[in-house]
Scaffold this motif. Structure first.
Motif, short mmCIF file in Angstrom:
data_model
loop_
_atom_site.label_atom_id
_atom_site.label_comp_id
_atom_site.label_asym_id
_atom_site.label_seq_id
_atom_site.Cartn_x
_atom_site.Cartn_y
_atom_site.Cartn_z
N ASP A 117 52.08 74.29 46.65
CA ASP A 117 51.61 75.55 46.06
C ASP A 117 51.74 75.52 44.54
O ASP A 117 50.87 76.04 43.83
N ASP A 118 52.84 74.95 44.03
CA ASP A 118 52.98 74.80 42.58
C ASP A 118 51.80 74.02 42.01
O ASP A 118 51.20 74.42 41.00
N ALA A 119 51.49 72.90 42.63
CA ALA A 119 50.42 72.04 42.14
C ALA A 119 49.09 72.78 42.15
O ALA A 119 48.27 72.65 41.23
N SER A 120 48.86 73.55 43.19
CA SER A 120 47.61 74.31 43.29
C SER A 120 47.51 75.35 42.16
O SER A 120 46.46 75.47 41.51
N GLN A 121 48.60 76.08 41.91
CA GLN A 121 48.59 77.06 40.82
C GLN A 121 48.38 76.38 39.47
O GLN A 121 47.68 76.90 38.60
N LEU A 122 49.02 75.24 39.31
CA LEU A 122 48.90 74.52 38.05
C LEU A 122 47.47 74.05 37.80
O LEU A 122 46.94 74.18 36.69
N GLY A 123 46.82 73.52 38.85
CA GLY A 123 45.44 73.10 38.70
C GLY A 123 44.53 74.25 38.30
O GLY A 123 43.65 74.10 37.44
N GLU A 124 44.76 75.39 38.91
CA GLU A 124 43.95 76.57 38.58
C GLU A 124 44.17 76.99 37.12
O GLU A 124 43.21 77.30 36.41
N ALA A 125 45.42 76.98 36.66
CA ALA A 125 45.71 77.37 35.28
C ALA A 125 45.09 76.39 34.29
O ALA A 125 44.56 76.80 33.24
N LEU A 241 50.39 66.40 46.54
CA LEU A 241 50.43 67.20 45.33
C LEU A 241 49.16 67.03 44.52
O LEU A 241 48.61 68.01 43.98
N ALA A 242 48.69 65.80 44.40
CA ALA A 242 47.48 65.54 43.60
C ALA A 242 46.26 66.24 44.20
O ALA A 242 45.43 66.80 43.47
N ARG A 243 46.14 66.21 45.52
CA ARG A 243 45.02 66.91 46.15
C ARG A 243 45.12 68.42 45.92
O ARG A 243 44.11 69.09 45.68
N ALA A 244 46.32 68.96 46.02
CA ALA A 244 46.49 70.39 45.82
C ALA A 244 46.16 70.78 44.38
O ALA A 244 45.55 71.82 44.12
N LEU A 245 46.57 69.94 43.43
CA LEU A 245 46.28 70.22 42.04
C LEU A 245 44.77 70.22 41.79
O LEU A 245 44.23 71.13 41.15
N CYS A 246 44.08 69.23 42.33
CA CYS A 246 42.63 69.16 42.18
C CYS A 246 41.95 70.33 42.90
O CYS A 246 40.96 70.89 42.40
N GLY A 247 42.49 70.72 44.05
CA GLY A 247 41.93 71.84 44.78
C GLY A 247 42.05 73.14 44.00
O GLY A 247 41.10 73.94 43.95
N GLY A 248 43.20 73.36 43.39
CA GLY A 248 43.37 74.54 42.56
C GLY A 248 42.44 74.53 41.37
O GLY A 248 41.85 75.56 41.00
N TYR A 249 42.29 73.37 40.76
CA TYR A 249 41.38 73.23 39.62
C TYR A 249 39.95 73.60 40.02
O TYR A 249 39.28 74.37 39.33
N GLU A 250 39.51 73.09 41.17
CA GLU A 250 38.12 73.31 41.57
C GLU A 250 37.85 74.74 42.03
O GLU A 250 36.68 75.13 42.12
N ARG A 251 38.87 75.52 42.30
CA ARG A 251 38.64 76.93 42.59
C ARG A 251 38.08 77.65 41.36
O ARG A 251 37.40 78.67 41.48
N VAL A 252 38.39 77.13 40.20
CA VAL A 252 37.95 77.74 38.95
C VAL A 252 36.78 76.97 38.34
O VAL A 252 35.81 77.56 37.87
N PRO A 254 34.59 73.58 39.42
CA PRO A 254 34.31 72.39 40.25
C PRO A 254 34.00 71.17 39.39
O PRO A 254 33.32 71.26 38.37
N LEU A 255 34.52 70.05 39.81
CA LEU A 255 34.27 68.78 39.12
C LEU A 255 32.91 68.21 39.50
O LEU A 255 32.49 68.30 40.65
N GLU A 256 32.24 67.62 38.53
CA GLU A 256 31.01 66.91 38.81
C GLU A 256 31.34 65.57 39.49
O GLU A 256 32.45 65.04 39.36
#
Length: 321
Positions: A117-125, A241-252, A254-256
């Motif tokens: 969950d930390d990683a997901s929040q971090l990716g989103e931020a 953790l890496a998948r969660a971080l990328c998942g959080g990032y792509e909520r905001v 999306p990567l090409e």
């Protein structure tokens, strides 16, 4: 890092007066940080954070604080600097630029305590920084290929036998990593240094991103890989953790597809960037036979070796793509 610019209570009182604040209860120097001098400024019932810029000049501090204010206003979880009574964001303290910020309570995560969950929040931020910074003027990075090559020249010129034997292999690795990067990847304002000591948490919630000192122009994929290498690697890459971080990032944001394909090359360059700068900024300043430096460059060579072993397909596979 020690406080490099000493401040007196009278200095702090004069500063607070420029903001219409006071009275001063206490001024405490902080050891956190590796570039600037930082202080906790206590008022009656309120605490503030004072940063004295040790490397940036006044125009640079004005630019950085204005950028942070705009990012905070656009939804990035970072404290906006306080404005002086004259409307400015930057003060002068003993001949150096200084800025005052609200104090953000919170703690930093150790590597072992980082959760999915930390990683997901971090990716989103992180993605919010990239989206909010779309209209920002961007300084060139201080850690481009040419800059890192110049650092290797400095290492070689010292004749320090702790490091000179590895300079040729670092040069080769850096040149190869640089050549492998896709110059057409999407780019914009990046944080550039989103390590665990630059993020505050209140319980399970991400409270604040800190320290935009290294914010610059760069590829978003590079910034994402800096963050993955900082948060998702212990003795090896933690794919969860890496998948969660990328998942959080792509909520905001999306990567090409080309960004996914470019992550390995961006990560390799990022790992070498931190290996080289940790040699010049920490290892070379350590006394031979004395206490080891706080930041070990070999940890990032380990990351580089693991990324090289994975390759593009292996990394994207580990990230679930």
């Amino acid at each position: 890092m020690a406080v490099l610019t000493a401040m007196t209570d009278d200095d702090a009182r004069a500063l607070l007066a420029a903001y219409g604040l006071g009275p001063l209860a206490a001024l405490v120097g902080l050891t956190a940080g590796s570039v600037n001098s930082n202080f906790a400024v206590d008022l009656d019932g309120r605490r503030l954070f004072l940063r004295v810029y040790e490397e940036r000049d006044r125009p640079g501090a004005v630019s950085e604080t204005a950028m942070v204010e705009r990012l905070a206003g656009a939804g990035v979880p970072t404290p906006a600097p306080l404005r002086r009574m004259d409307g400015g964001l930057v003060s002068d303290m003993r001949g150096k630029a200084a800025a005052l910020f609200p104090w953000r309570p919170g703690s930093m995560r150790c590597q072992a305590s980082v959760t999915v969950d930390d990683a997901s929040q971090l990716g989103e931020a992180l993605a919010r920084v990239h989206v909010a910074g779309a209209g920002e003027a961007r300084d060139p990075s201080r850690f481009r290929f040419e800059d890192l090559s110049a650092r290797l020249d400095r290492i070689a010129a010292t004749g320090d036998l702790r490091f000179t034997p590895i300079v040729p292999s670092l040069r080769d690795a850096l040149a190869t990593a640089h050549a492998a990067r896709d110059a057409a990847l999407p780019r914009g304002l990046i944080h550039g240094d989103l390590f665990r000591d630059n993020v505050l948490w209140e319980g399970p919630r991400l409270a604040a991103l800190l320290d935009f000192e290294s914010a610059s122009d760069g590829t978003f994929a590079y910034d994402l890989m800096v963050t993955i290498l900082a948060w998702c690697v212990g003795d090896d890459l933690d794919a969860r953790l890496a998948r969660a971080l990328c998942g959080g990032y792509e909520r905001v944001r999306p990567l090409e597809r080309r960004e996914w394909d470019g992550l390995a090359a961006e990560g390799a360059f990022a790992a070498l960037r931190f290996a080289v700068t940790r040699i010049t900024d920490f290892a070379m300043r350590a006394t031979p036979g004395g206490a080891p430096p706080a930041k070990d460059w070999r940890r990032f060579m380990m990351r580089f070796d693991k990324l090289r072993a994975l390759g593009t397909a292996g990394l994207t596979g580990a990230l679930g793509r």
